[in-house]
Design a protein around this motif. Structure first.
Motif, PDB file in Angstrom:
ATOM      1  N   LEU A   1       0.816  -1.213   0.000  1.00  0.00           N
ATOM      2  CA  LEU A   1       0.000   0.000   0.000  1.00  0.00           C
ATOM      3  C   LEU A   1       0.849   1.262   0.000  1.00  0.00           C
ATOM      4  CD1 LEU A   1      -2.826  -1.090   2.469  1.00  0.00           C
ATOM      5  CD2 LEU A   1      -2.984  -0.840  -0.020  1.00  0.00           C
ATOM      6  N   LEU A   2       1.957   1.229   0.711  1.00  0.00           N
ATOM      7  CA  LEU A   2       2.854   2.377   0.768  1.00  0.00           C
ATOM      8  C   LEU A   2       3.482   2.651  -0.598  1.00  0.00           C
ATOM      9  CD1 LEU A   2       3.844   4.416   2.828  1.00  0.00           C
ATOM     10  CD2 LEU A   2       5.741   2.885   3.343  1.00  0.00           C
ATOM     11  N   LEU A   3       3.943   1.597  -1.257  1.00  0.00           N
ATOM     12  CA  LEU A   3       4.550   1.784  -2.571  1.00  0.00           C
ATOM     13  C   LEU A   3       3.497   2.186  -3.602  1.00  0.00           C
ATOM     14  CD1 LEU A   3       7.006   1.833  -4.311  1.00  0.00           C
ATOM     15  CD2 LEU A   3       6.932  -0.646  -4.480  1.00  0.00           C
ATOM     16  N   LEU A   4       2.301   1.629  -3.519  1.00  0.00           N
ATOM     17  CA  LEU A   4       1.216   2.038  -4.423  1.00  0.00           C
ATOM     18  C   LEU A   4       0.889   3.523  -4.236  1.00  0.00           C
ATOM     19  CD1 LEU A   4      -1.225  -1.013  -4.290  1.00  0.00           C
ATOM     20  CD2 LEU A   4       0.065  -0.206  -6.285  1.00  0.00           C
ATOM     21  N   ALA A   5       0.886   3.976  -2.989  1.00  0.00           N
ATOM     22  CA  ALA A   5       0.615   5.393  -2.708  1.00  0.00           C
ATOM     23  C   ALA A   5       1.696   6.284  -3.302  1.00  0.00           C
ATOM     24  CB  ALA A   5       0.504   5.617  -1.204  1.00  0.00           C
ATOM     25  N   ALA A   6       2.946   5.864  -3.173  1.00  0.00           N
ATOM     26  CA  ALA A   6       4.050   6.653  -3.719  1.00  0.00           C
ATOM     27  C   ALA A   6       3.955   6.726  -5.243  1.00  0.00           C
ATOM     28  CB  ALA A   6       5.387   6.048  -3.309  1.00  0.00           C
ATOM     29  N   LEU A   7       3.663   5.617  -5.879  1.00  0.00           N
ATOM     30  CA  LEU A   7       3.530   5.609  -7.339  1.00  0.00           C
ATOM     31  C   LEU A   7       2.338   6.447  -7.780  1.00  0.00           C
ATOM     32  CD1 LEU A   7       4.369   1.854  -8.024  1.00  0.00           C
ATOM     33  CD2 LEU A   7       5.767   3.846  -8.636  1.00  0.00           C
ATOM     34  N   SER A   8       1.270   6.389  -7.025  1.00  0.00           N
ATOM     35  CA  SER A   8       0.080   7.172  -7.347  1.00  0.00           C
ATOM     36  C   SER A   8       0.385   8.662  -7.285  1.00  0.00           C
ATOM     37  CB  SER A   8      -1.046   6.815  -6.380  1.00  0.00           C
ATOM     38  OG  SER A   8      -2.157   7.639  -6.588  1.00  0.00           O
ATOM     39  N   ARG A   9       1.116   9.086  -6.262  1.00  0.00           N
ATOM     40  CA  ARG A   9       1.450  10.501  -6.123  1.00  0.00           C
ATOM     41  C   ARG A   9       2.365  10.974  -7.251  1.00  0.00           C
ATOM     42  NH1 ARG A   9       0.102   8.963  -1.192  1.00  0.00           N
ATOM     43  NH2 ARG A   9      -0.882  10.427   0.242  1.00  0.00           N
ATOM     44  N   GLN A  10       3.113  10.040  -7.828  1.00  0.00           N
ATOM     45  CA  GLN A  10       3.960  10.385  -8.970  1.00  0.00           C
ATOM     46  C   GLN A  10       3.200  10.263 -10.282  1.00  0.00           C
ATOM     47  OE1 GLN A  10       8.080   8.930  -9.106  1.00  0.00           O
ATOM     48  NE2 GLN A  10       7.618   7.955  -7.158  1.00  0.00           N
ATOM     49  N   ARG A  11       1.957   9.875 -10.189  1.00  0.00           N
ATOM     50  CA  ARG A  11       1.110   9.651 -11.371  1.00  0.00           C
ATOM     51  C   ARG A  11       1.687   8.572 -12.277  1.00  0.00           C
ATOM     52  NH1 ARG A  11       0.793  15.349 -10.556  1.00  0.00           N
ATOM     53  NH2 ARG A  11      -1.307  15.936  -9.954  1.00  0.00           N
ATOM     54  N   ASP A  12       2.292   7.553 -11.657  1.00  0.00           N
ATOM     55  CA  ASP A  12       2.841   6.409 -12.395  1.00  0.00           C
ATOM     56  C   ASP A  12       1.839   5.264 -12.338  1.00  0.00           C
ATOM     57  OD1 ASP A  12       4.301   4.411 -13.606  1.00  0.00           O
ATOM     58  OD2 ASP A  12       5.946   4.428 -12.157  1.00  0.00           O
ATOM     59  N   SER A  13       0.747   5.415 -13.062  1.00  0.00           N
ATOM     60  CA  SER A  13      -0.314   4.405 -13.046  1.00  0.00           C
ATOM     61  C   SER A  13       0.159   3.090 -13.643  1.00  0.00           C
ATOM     62  CB  SER A  13      -1.542   4.906 -13.812  1.00  0.00           C
ATOM     63  OG  SER A  13      -2.065   6.049 -13.185  1.00  0.00           O
ATOM     64  N   GLU A  14       0.996   3.161 -14.655  1.00  0.00           N
ATOM     65  CA  GLU A  14       1.502   1.940 -15.298  1.00  0.00           C
ATOM     66  C   GLU A  14       2.348   1.135 -14.303  1.00  0.00           C
ATOM     67  OE1 GLU A  14       1.045  -0.550 -18.093  1.00  0.00           O
ATOM     68  OE2 GLU A  14       0.568   1.466 -18.753  1.00  0.00           O
ATOM     69  N   GLY A  15       3.238   1.828 -13.580  1.00  0.00           N
ATOM     70  CA  GLY A  15       4.065   1.158 -12.580  1.00  0.00           C
ATOM     71  C   GLY A  15       3.227   0.585 -11.449  1.00  0.00           C
ATOM     72  N   ALA A  16       2.221   1.336 -11.020  1.00  0.00           N
ATOM     73  CA  ALA A  16       1.343   0.859  -9.945  1.00  0.00           C
ATOM     74  C   ALA A  16       0.550  -0.361 -10.392  1.00  0.00           C
ATOM     75  CB  ALA A  16       0.396   1.978  -9.508  1.00  0.00           C
ATOM     76  N   LEU A  17       0.114  -0.365 -11.648  1.00  0.00           N
ATOM     77  CA  LEU A  17      -0.636  -1.504 -12.179  1.00  0.00           C
ATOM     78  C   LEU A  17       0.242  -2.749 -12.240  1.00  0.00           C
ATOM     79  CD1 LEU A  17      -3.393  -2.324 -13.266  1.00  0.00           C
ATOM     80  CD2 LEU A  17      -2.617  -1.660 -15.533  1.00  0.00           C
ATOM     81  N   ARG A  18       1.490  -2.595 -12.680  1.00  0.00           N
ATOM     82  CA  ARG A  18       2.423  -3.737 -12.707  1.00  0.00           C
ATOM     83  C   ARG A  18       2.651  -4.281 -11.298  1.00  0.00           C
ATOM     84  NH1 ARG A  18       5.178  -0.515 -16.428  1.00  0.00           N
ATOM     85  NH2 ARG A  18       6.613   0.173 -14.803  1.00  0.00           N
ATOM     86  N   LEU A  19       2.839  -3.369 -10.341  1.00  0.00           N
ATOM     87  CA  LEU A  19       3.054  -3.768  -8.953  1.00  0.00           C
ATOM     88  C   LEU A  19       1.833  -4.509  -8.412  1.00  0.00           C
ATOM     89  CD1 LEU A  19       5.087  -3.417  -6.549  1.00  0.00           C
ATOM     90  CD2 LEU A  19       3.664  -1.482  -5.875  1.00  0.00           C
ATOM     91  N   LEU A  20       0.669  -3.995  -8.714  1.00  0.00           N
ATOM     92  CA  LEU A  20      -0.571  -4.617  -8.255  1.00  0.00           C
ATOM     93  C   LEU A  20      -0.752  -5.996  -8.874  1.00  0.00           C
ATOM     94  CD1 LEU A  20      -2.942  -3.935  -6.405  1.00  0.00           C
ATOM     95  CD2 LEU A  20      -4.122  -3.018  -8.399  1.00  0.00           C
ATOM     96  N   ASP A  21      -0.406  -6.130 -10.145  1.00  0.00           N
ATOM     97  CA  ASP A  21      -0.502  -7.439 -10.809  1.00  0.00           C
ATOM     98  C   ASP A  21       0.414  -8.458 -10.146  1.00  0.00           C
ATOM     99  OD1 ASP A  21      -2.405  -6.590 -12.625  1.00  0.00           O
ATOM    100  OD2 ASP A  21      -0.955  -6.215 -14.235  1.00  0.00           O
ATOM    101  N   GLU A  22       1.599  -7.999  -9.767  1.00  0.00           N
ATOM    102  CA  GLU A  22       2.585  -8.920  -9.201  1.00  0.00           C
ATOM    103  C   GLU A  22       2.340  -9.234  -7.727  1.00  0.00           C
ATOM    104  OE1 GLU A  22       7.437  -9.436  -8.925  1.00  0.00           O
ATOM    105  OE2 GLU A  22       6.565  -7.904 -10.214  1.00  0.00           O
ATOM    106  N   TYR A  23       1.924  -8.239  -6.944  1.00  0.00           N
ATOM    107  CA  TYR A  23       1.818  -8.422  -5.500  1.00  0.00           C
ATOM    108  C   TYR A  23       0.402  -8.227  -4.955  1.00  0.00           C
ATOM    109  CZ  TYR A  23       6.894  -8.254  -5.550  1.00  0.00           C
ATOM    110  OH  TYR A  23       8.215  -8.517  -5.799  1.00  0.00           O
ATOM    111  N   GLY A  24      -0.583  -8.102  -5.818  1.00  0.00           N
ATOM    112  CA  GLY A  24      -1.955  -7.843  -5.382  1.00  0.00           C
ATOM    113  C   GLY A  24      -2.513  -8.874  -4.423  1.00  0.00           C
ATOM    114  N   ALA A  25      -1.977 -10.077  -4.466  1.00  0.00           N
ATOM    115  CA  ALA A  25      -2.448 -11.129  -3.565  1.00  0.00           C
ATOM    116  C   ALA A  25      -2.170 -10.795  -2.093  1.00  0.00           C
ATOM    117  CB  ALA A  25      -1.804 -12.465  -3.924  1.00  0.00           C
ATOM    118  N   LEU A  26      -1.280  -9.829  -1.845  1.00  0.00           N
ATOM    119  CA  LEU A  26      -0.994  -9.430  -0.463  1.00  0.00           C
ATOM    120  C   LEU A  26      -2.157  -8.654   0.162  1.00  0.00           C
ATOM    121  CD1 LEU A  26       2.727  -8.260  -0.736  1.00  0.00           C
ATOM    122  CD2 LEU A  26       1.870 -10.348   0.325  1.00  0.00           C
TER     123      LEU A  26
END
Length: 100
Positions: A46-71
């Motif tokens: 959640l912390l890393l998703l928040a940081a990516l969101s604030r940078q407006r890096d939706s693509e990076g956040a989506l990749r992260l969510l795909d890989e670690y969303g099970a957490l």
């Protein structure tokens, strides 16, 4: 730490956020991403998703969510976040499918 400092600067109400806020945000994201290989907790994700969101890096956040969303404890939270990111990227049909 750094993410909170950047967040405070970004929400200071200034019309143009200070460049220092973006530097802190990039540094915080880089530090969090370095630990990504050992990501084992929902809070880290959640912390890393928040940081990516604030940078407006939706693509990076989506990749992260795909890989670690099970957490994420609540599967609907993952789907909601995924749909939101897809909408930001203009991928409307995928976003609609994620909502379904």
């Amino acid at each position: 730490g750094l993410l909170l400092q950047a967040d405070e600067l970004l929400q200071s109400g200034d019309a143009e956020p200070p460049a220092q806020a973006f530097k802190l945000l990039k540094l915080a994201t880089a530090m969090l991403a370095r630990e990504q290989g050992s990501m084992q907790q929902e809070a880290q994700l959640l912390l890393l998703l928040a940081a990516l969101s604030r940078q407006r890096d939706s693509e990076g956040a989506l990749r992260l969510l795909d890989e670690y969303g099970a957490l994420l404890r609540a599967p609907e939270e993952r789907l909601r976040e995924q749909a939101s990111l897809l909408e930001k990227l203009g991928r409307w049909s995928e976003a609609r499918d994620a909502h379904s």
